[in-house]
Design a protein around this motif. Sequence first.
Motif, mmCIF file in Angstrom:
data_model
loop_
_atom_site.group_PDB
_atom_site.id
_atom_site.type_symbol
_atom_site.label_atom_id
_atom_site.label_comp_id
_atom_site.label_asym_id
_atom_site.label_seq_id
_atom_site.Cartn_x
_atom_site.Cartn_y
_atom_site.Cartn_z
ATOM 1 N N TYR A 27 0.819 -1.209 0.000
ATOM 2 C CA TYR A 27 0.000 0.000 0.000
ATOM 3 C C TYR A 27 0.855 1.262 0.000
ATOM 4 N N ARG A 28 1.991 1.191 0.682
ATOM 5 C CA ARG A 28 2.859 2.368 0.762
ATOM 6 C C ARG A 28 3.312 2.773 -0.630
ATOM 7 N N GLY A 29 3.162 4.042 -0.946
ATOM 8 C CA GLY A 29 3.626 4.544 -2.227
ATOM 9 C C GLY A 29 2.681 4.292 -3.378
ATOM 10 N N ASP A 54 -8.205 -2.002 5.189
ATOM 11 C CA ASP A 54 -6.748 -2.190 5.137
ATOM 12 C C ASP A 54 -6.089 -1.146 4.235
ATOM 13 N N ALA A 55 -6.654 -0.964 3.069
ATOM 14 C CA ALA A 55 -6.079 0.003 2.117
ATOM 15 C C ALA A 55 -6.077 1.400 2.717
ATOM 16 N N ALA A 59 -2.448 3.089 3.370
ATOM 17 C CA ALA A 59 -2.093 3.839 2.164
ATOM 18 C C ALA A 59 -2.326 5.324 2.359
ATOM 19 N N ASN A 60 -1.902 6.064 1.372
ATOM 20 C CA ASN A 60 -2.187 7.492 1.343
ATOM 21 C C ASN A 60 -3.707 7.675 1.358
ATOM 22 N N PHE A 134 4.198 9.861 -2.556
ATOM 23 C CA PHE A 134 2.826 9.879 -3.056
ATOM 24 C C PHE A 134 2.611 8.816 -4.136
ATOM 25 N N GLY A 135 3.692 8.108 -4.516
ATOM 26 C CA GLY A 135 3.556 7.033 -5.494
ATOM 27 C C GLY A 135 3.615 7.492 -6.927
#
Length: 162
Positions: A27-29, A54-55, A59-60, A134-135
Amino acid sequence: MVNRSAGTWLGIRAGQESFRSITRSYYRGAAGALLVYDITRRDTFNHLASWLEDARQHANPNMSIMLIGNKCDLSHRRAVSKEEGEQFAKENGLLFLEASARTAQNVEEAFIKTAAKILQNIQEGVFDVSNESFGIKVGYGRPQGQSGGRDGTVSAGGGCCS
């Protein structure tokens, strides 16, 4: 199973609980995610809330999420109505499509719509493109000044995709 490309996309199939522990690190990024359930299997739809939680937890918070009801080519075996999918997406602020991985119906559209939402977020300043957390990696393709010749040679640097 999890699919991720260029640190921007995350694909989760809602019924695959055995992958839950490894997906959290993905999820990170991620700037966008595709959350997929099987319209012919009610249990995959029932797990959506948990996967979405979960997301959102890992995550962001501004990640664009597309909910996809897969196997729309098997509508005669449907266990989850399109309206139920649309309602879940609406209640949770998700994009929504039904698609078929087998026939490719709406598969490209899912990626295009999710990418368009990510671009909209960039244009509205939701994502800082200078911050890779931020991915989003600007200029991910060929570095400037590099050119490929007709004979396949590459000047300056090389690399697999140059």
